[in-house]
Motif scaffolding. Structure first.
Motif, mmCIF file in Angstrom:
data_model
loop_
_atom_site.group_PDB
_atom_site.id
_atom_site.type_symbol
_atom_site.label_atom_id
_atom_site.label_comp_id
_atom_site.label_asym_id
_atom_site.label_seq_id
_atom_site.Cartn_x
_atom_site.Cartn_y
_atom_site.Cartn_z
ATOM 1 N N PHE A 1 0.835 -1.201 0.000
ATOM 2 C CA PHE A 1 0.000 0.000 0.000
ATOM 3 C C PHE A 1 0.872 1.254 0.000
ATOM 4 O O PHE A 1 0.664 2.186 -0.797
ATOM 5 C CB PHE A 1 -0.919 -0.003 1.216
ATOM 6 C CG PHE A 1 -1.629 1.307 1.476
ATOM 7 C CD1 PHE A 1 -2.830 1.596 0.863
ATOM 8 C CD2 PHE A 1 -1.078 2.257 2.337
ATOM 9 C CE1 PHE A 1 -3.484 2.809 1.090
ATOM 10 C CE2 PHE A 1 -1.721 3.462 2.576
ATOM 11 C CZ PHE A 1 -2.916 3.741 1.948
ATOM 12 N N MET A 2 1.855 1.286 0.900
ATOM 13 C CA MET A 2 2.732 2.449 0.981
ATOM 14 C C MET A 2 3.540 2.614 -0.306
ATOM 15 O O MET A 2 3.718 3.730 -0.803
ATOM 16 C CB MET A 2 3.659 2.316 2.189
ATOM 17 C CG MET A 2 2.952 2.343 3.543
ATOM 18 S SD MET A 2 2.042 3.882 3.845
ATOM 19 C CE MET A 2 3.373 5.085 3.806
ATOM 20 N N ALA A 3 4.027 1.511 -0.851
ATOM 21 C CA ALA A 3 4.820 1.571 -2.079
ATOM 22 C C ALA A 3 3.990 2.070 -3.260
ATOM 23 O O ALA A 3 4.488 2.809 -4.113
ATOM 24 C CB ALA A 3 5.408 0.192 -2.386
ATOM 25 N N PHE A 4 2.728 1.686 -3.304
ATOM 26 C CA PHE A 4 1.867 2.048 -4.436
ATOM 27 C C PHE A 4 1.437 3.511 -4.377
ATOM 28 O O PHE A 4 1.501 4.227 -5.389
ATOM 29 C CB PHE A 4 0.627 1.145 -4.441
ATOM 30 C CG PHE A 4 -0.203 1.245 -5.687
ATOM 31 C CD1 PHE A 4 0.137 0.540 -6.824
ATOM 32 C CD2 PHE A 4 -1.346 2.037 -5.717
ATOM 33 C CE1 PHE A 4 -0.636 0.626 -7.979
ATOM 34 C CE2 PHE A 4 -2.126 2.134 -6.865
ATOM 35 C CZ PHE A 4 -1.774 1.428 -8.002
ATOM 36 N N PHE A 5 1.003 3.969 -3.201
ATOM 37 C CA PHE A 5 0.419 5.298 -3.089
ATOM 38 C C PHE A 5 1.400 6.371 -2.593
ATOM 39 O O PHE A 5 1.295 7.525 -2.999
ATOM 40 C CB PHE A 5 -0.783 5.268 -2.138
ATOM 41 C CG PHE A 5 -1.964 4.508 -2.663
ATOM 42 C CD1 PHE A 5 -2.683 4.986 -3.751
ATOM 43 C CD2 PHE A 5 -2.365 3.320 -2.090
ATOM 44 C CE1 PHE A 5 -3.784 4.295 -4.250
ATOM 45 C CE2 PHE A 5 -3.455 2.622 -2.562
ATOM 46 C CZ PHE A 5 -4.168 3.106 -3.657
ATOM 47 N N PHE A 6 2.321 5.995 -1.725
ATOM 48 C CA PHE A 6 3.216 6.977 -1.107
ATOM 49 C C PHE A 6 4.654 6.475 -1.174
ATOM 50 O O PHE A 6 5.270 6.174 -0.146
ATOM 51 C CB PHE A 6 2.787 7.237 0.347
ATOM 52 C CG PHE A 6 1.368 7.693 0.491
ATOM 53 C CD1 PHE A 6 1.003 9.013 0.242
ATOM 54 C CD2 PHE A 6 0.370 6.795 0.866
ATOM 55 C CE1 PHE A 6 -0.317 9.432 0.350
ATOM 56 C CE2 PHE A 6 -0.953 7.209 0.991
ATOM 57 C CZ PHE A 6 -1.296 8.535 0.725
ATOM 58 N N PRO A 7 5.220 6.365 -2.387
ATOM 59 C CA PRO A 7 6.545 5.741 -2.545
ATOM 60 C C PRO A 7 7.664 6.477 -1.815
ATOM 61 O O PRO A 7 8.610 5.832 -1.343
ATOM 62 C CB PRO A 7 6.761 5.748 -4.064
ATOM 63 C CG PRO A 7 5.797 6.771 -4.601
ATOM 64 C CD PRO A 7 4.629 6.754 -3.683
ATOM 65 N N GLU A 8 7.601 7.795 -1.715
ATOM 66 C CA GLU A 8 8.667 8.524 -1.023
ATOM 67 C C GLU A 8 8.684 8.182 0.464
ATOM 68 O O GLU A 8 9.750 7.964 1.057
ATOM 69 C CB GLU A 8 8.504 10.032 -1.222
ATOM 70 C CG GLU A 8 8.786 10.490 -2.647
ATOM 71 C CD GLU A 8 8.768 12.009 -2.771
ATOM 72 O OE1 GLU A 8 8.758 12.694 -1.732
ATOM 73 O OE2 GLU A 8 8.764 12.495 -3.911
ATOM 74 N N ILE A 9 7.508 8.136 1.075
ATOM 75 C CA ILE A 9 7.430 7.756 2.488
ATOM 76 C C ILE A 9 7.850 6.307 2.653
ATOM 77 O O ILE A 9 8.577 5.950 3.596
ATOM 78 C CB ILE A 9 6.009 7.985 3.033
ATOM 79 C CG1 ILE A 9 5.636 9.474 2.955
ATOM 80 C CG2 ILE A 9 5.896 7.488 4.472
ATOM 81 C CD1 ILE A 9 4.203 9.769 3.340
ATOM 82 N N ASN A 10 7.406 5.452 1.736
ATOM 83 C CA ASN A 10 7.773 4.035 1.777
ATOM 84 C C ASN A 10 9.295 3.856 1.827
ATOM 85 O O ASN A 10 9.808 3.005 2.563
ATOM 86 C CB ASN A 10 7.207 3.322 0.548
ATOM 87 C CG ASN A 10 7.600 1.864 0.466
ATOM 88 O OD1 ASN A 10 7.163 1.042 1.237
ATOM 89 N ND2 ASN A 10 8.453 1.545 -0.506
ATOM 90 N N GLY A 11 10.010 4.679 1.066
ATOM 91 C CA GLY A 11 11.462 4.589 1.020
ATOM 92 C C GLY A 11 12.144 5.053 2.285
ATOM 93 O O GLY A 11 13.344 4.793 2.477
#
Length: 321
Positions: free
Chosen positions: A23-33
């Protein structure tokens, strides 16, 4: 044309529980990283229930509170607050602000509030709450994504992120709320795509269950859909979607509610509890397996997706017995 019923919130809640990192990678990739995924993460459902009760504002939809560790060298944990909003609401930005500061007040930790705007009004895009008087001002900004912006992008067969499927199912359901035949075709297309994305058998089962839940069809064409999927699986020699195969066979054996349907519903309740709380007490499993009321089992399944703790579920089961 008859409007087709759709359940958006419960499938989203379960999808978040099953696939939080995707979910984080799909919608919020910068935060995911910037998250240290090697440290794991923790859902704080029970604690968020308290925040919501204290706030007493607006209508709750799909939401989560998650404890994660920062991955930018700072060895500290922070909180991510997620809201999936499937309808436009005038108080939404205020609710995001209230939840954010109440979570901070409870934990005294950094809180990041994220919104997925899942409604069908393109112009409704809240991402800020402002209030002020006499030089005292609040200006709260929060990252927000709009599902409508993913139209035409989320169904790519090269994208194996589970939320490519969830978004496609959500948007197709919205677009076909008065056209069951078009929903049938869309649901069939999305279901078949599960076998082309390189998913594991378990992911195909989970995602099929979520889209089947979200994309409800009239009974008159639901059986046709099931037959089409079974035939498709036979051609691929991949008999994965066994749950409705079993129920379909049992339905043919009885004019009333068969033991197969009841047992399938019991298994659904147990499965969602195991996904959320892992090991279940044997006495709880035994109590669920003794239930003969199909409507109660459906209610317990819905409650199992959103309830704050296993203790709360057991109390609910005791009250319902």
């Amino acid at each position: 044309m008859t409007e087709q019923r759709a359940d958006y919130d419960n499938p989203w809640k379960e999808a978040l529980s099953l696939y939080f990192q995707p979910f984080m990678a799909f919608f919020f990739p910068e935060i995911n990283g910037n998250i240290n995924w090697s440290r794991g993460y923790e859902f704080l459902d029970k604690e968020f229930q308290q925040v919501v009760r204290d706030a007493e504002i607006g209508l709750r939809e799909a939401d989560k509170l998650v404890k994660v560790w920062r991955g930018d060298g700072a060895e500290v944990w922070v909180l991510i607050h997620i809201e999936i909003q499937s309808q436009a609401a005038s108080d939404f930005a205020e609710r995001m602000y209230v939840y954010n500061y109440r979570i901070f007040d409870m934990y005294r930790r950094s809180v990041v509030s994220l919104a997925v705007l899942a409604d069908n009004q393109d112009s409704w895009r809240p991402n800020q709450y402002q209030n002020g008087l006499w030089g005292c001002e609040v200006n709260f900004l929060f990252p927000a994504v709009k599902l409508l912006d993913y139209q035409g992008r989320s169904e790519s067969l090269t994208d194996n992120n589970p939320f490519a499927v969830i978004v496609a199912a959500h948007l197709t359901t919205q677009q076909t709320n008065q056209d069951p035949d078009q929903r049938y075709q869309g649901k069939l297309r999305i279901a078949k795509s599960l076998y082309q994305r390189g998913y594991s058998r378990q992911d195909i089962l989970e995602l099929f269950r979520l889209i089947d839940w979200m994309m409800s069809l009239p009974e008159s064409i639901e059986s046709q859909f099931k037959q089409e999927i079974m035939s498709f699986e036979e051609d691929l020699k991949m008999p994965y979607v066994t749950s409705f195969e079993r129920l379909a066979r049992q339905e043919g054996r009885s004019e009333g509610i068969s033991e197969g349907i009841l047992q399938g519903s019991r298994e659904n309740v147990i499965e969602v509890l195991e996904v959320r709380f892992e090991m279940l007490p044997s006495d709880l499993i035994e109590k669920i397996n003794q239930i003969e009321d199909l409507e109660l089992l459906k209610t317990l399944h819905r409650q199992g997706i959103t309830i704050g703790s296993l203790d709360e579920f057991q109390e609910l089961l005791e009250r319902s017995s």
